[in-house]
Every structure is written in C-alpha cells, then in structure tokens.
Write a protein that holds these residues in place. Sequence first.
Motif, PDB file in Angstrom:
ATOM      1  N   ILE A 168      16.215  15.286   2.257  1.00  0.00           N
ATOM      2  CA  ILE A 168      15.231  15.615   3.283  1.00  0.00           C
ATOM      3  C   ILE A 168      15.080  14.497   4.310  1.00  0.00           C
ATOM      4  O   ILE A 168      15.181  14.720   5.519  1.00  0.00           O
ATOM      5  N   GLY A 169      14.816  13.304   3.820  1.00  0.00           N
ATOM      6  CA  GLY A 169      14.651  12.187   4.750  1.00  0.00           C
ATOM      7  C   GLY A 169      13.966  11.006   4.097  1.00  0.00           C
ATOM      8  O   GLY A 169      13.683  11.013   2.893  1.00  0.00           O
ATOM      9  N   GLY A 170      13.708   9.979   4.915  1.00  0.00           N
ATOM     10  CA  GLY A 170      13.121   8.754   4.392  1.00  0.00           C
ATOM     11  C   GLY A 170      14.214   7.765   4.008  1.00  0.00           C
ATOM     12  O   GLY A 170      15.395   7.973   4.300  1.00  0.00           O
ATOM     13  N   PHE A 171      13.816   6.688   3.352  1.00  0.00           N
ATOM     14  CA  PHE A 171      14.809   5.698   2.941  1.00  0.00           C
ATOM     15  C   PHE A 171      14.437   5.088   1.594  1.00  0.00           C
ATOM     16  O   PHE A 171      13.315   5.208   1.120  1.00  0.00           O
ATOM     17  N   ARG A 172      15.418   4.412   1.014  1.00  0.00           N
ATOM     18  CA  ARG A 172      15.213   3.697  -0.238  1.00  0.00           C
ATOM     19  C   ARG A 172      15.756   2.284  -0.030  1.00  0.00           C
ATOM     20  O   ARG A 172      16.914   2.115   0.372  1.00  0.00           O
ATOM     21  N   ALA A 173      14.926   1.285  -0.295  1.00  0.00           N
ATOM     22  CA  ALA A 173      15.319  -0.109  -0.098  1.00  0.00           C
ATOM     23  C   ALA A 173      15.414  -0.826  -1.441  1.00  0.00           C
ATOM     24  O   ALA A 173      14.506  -0.703  -2.275  1.00  0.00           O
ATOM     25  N   TYR A 174      16.526  -1.578  -1.629  1.00  0.00           N
ATOM     26  CA  TYR A 174      16.723  -2.296  -2.895  1.00  0.00           C
ATOM     27  C   TYR A 174      17.041  -3.758  -2.596  1.00  0.00           C
ATOM     28  O   TYR A 174      17.883  -4.073  -1.748  1.00  0.00           O
ATOM     29  N   CYS A 175      16.343  -4.652  -3.323  1.00  0.00           N
ATOM     30  CA  CYS A 175      16.542  -6.086  -3.155  1.00  0.00           C
ATOM     31  C   CYS A 175      17.228  -6.640  -4.405  1.00  0.00           C
ATOM     32  O   CYS A 175      16.587  -6.775  -5.453  1.00  0.00           O
ATOM     33  N   PRO A 176      18.538  -6.960  -4.332  1.00  0.00           N
ATOM     34  CA  PRO A 176      19.264  -7.485  -5.491  1.00  0.00           C
ATOM     35  C   PRO A 176      18.674  -8.796  -6.032  1.00  0.00           C
ATOM     36  O   PRO A 176      18.642  -9.019  -7.243  1.00  0.00           O
ATOM     37  N   LYS A 179      15.524  -7.877  -7.689  1.00  0.00           N
ATOM     38  CA  LYS A 179      15.747  -6.724  -8.570  1.00  0.00           C
ATOM     39  C   LYS A 179      14.574  -5.737  -8.504  1.00  0.00           C
ATOM     40  O   LYS A 179      14.059  -5.264  -9.512  1.00  0.00           O
ATOM     41  N   MET A 180      14.193  -5.457  -7.292  1.00  0.00           N
ATOM     42  CA  MET A 180      13.088  -4.541  -7.041  1.00  0.00           C
ATOM     43  C   MET A 180      13.507  -3.529  -5.985  1.00  0.00           C
ATOM     44  O   MET A 180      14.370  -3.818  -5.144  1.00  0.00           O
TER      45      MET A 180
END
Length: 206
Positions: A168-176, A179-180
Amino acid sequence: MADEKTTKKAVGENESKFLRAIEKYAKQQRDALISETEIFEKEAIAKAEQDGLRDAYSLIHREQDTMRMKIASEMANEEAKGKLEIFKRRQEITKDVFSKAAEKLKAYAETSEYEKDMLEDARECAEFFGKSAVELCLCTRDISPLSKKLSRLFKGGCTVKEVSDIKIGGFRAYCPEKKMAADKTLDTRLEMQKDWFYENSGLKVK
C-alpha cells in the motif's frame, strides 16, 4: 362253610376299602401336584412377565440414552457447523472491509497529503536514529518520487531498498548499528486494526 364265606367277604371288603383309600390318596396327590404345577406355571409366567418388562424397561432406557447421545451429538455438530459458518462469514466480511480500506489507502497514497505525512514520519525516524546509517525500504511506486526526499533527512546516511512486501505505502527503516527498526508502512497500520475490528464489530465468534 358260612364262616369261610364270611371271612372271604370281609377280606374282599377290606381290599376294596384299601384300594379306595389308595385311589383317594393317589387322587389327592395328583390334585396337589396339579395345583403345585399350576402355581409354578403362574409364578413362572409372572416372573417371565416381570423379566420381560424389566428387559423392556432396560431397552427403553438404552434407547433413550442412545437417542439423547445422538441428539447431543447432532446439536454439537450443528453448533460447530453454525460456528464454522459464522467464522467463514466473518472472514468474508473482514476481507471485504479491509479490501475496501486498502483501496482507500492506495488512493490516499496518490495525494500530496501522503507525501507530506511520509516526510514527517521520516523526520521523526531520522531524529531517533541520529547519526547512524539507515536502510530505508520503499514500495516500487514510491522509489522514484520520494526516495531522494526521504533519504536526505537521515544524517548518518541512508540506503534505499525497493521491496515487494509493502503493497500500500509508507516505509520501513532499519538501523544495523542499533539493530532497531521503525515500521511506518500503511500495510502494517491497517493489519493492526484487525484485532480492534474483531473486538468491536460484533463479528467475534464465541
């Protein structure tokens, strides 16, 4: 000669009396036996009737128990079928409701308001992750128009990745480094509403 005749006559009479006595005794014994036999037969018939009634009562009780079990089983099956039908209908209604909601969200994702909200969410995530590098996941539709605008908000650097699980939309952010992850997808937000919908729509199967 007279005495002899008298004696024979007396003996004959005694024999007759003796025979009659024997016959009388035999008749009494026969009558008694017949009476006892009749009593025995009556008792036997009565017992047979009692046993027959007892067997009949036992059969009736067994049939009643069998019928109760059958009825209980049928009711349980009907209840299970009813619950299954309700469950299926609930699934159909839920699918329809959330399908329509997803279409509305997709239409929203084509508006300028959507881009504004995406930038606001990205600023919050960038502030949270600070100077740490971030991997940003976007759907195909948002890569071209939004990837540069969003990635420049992350001070520690940002790698943009196109993913297929965001429909649908939006985003997902990952910080290696930390680890969050932060999930700002419309897909997840819509999915999280299902539990609330089940609890408050009156469609919960008890």
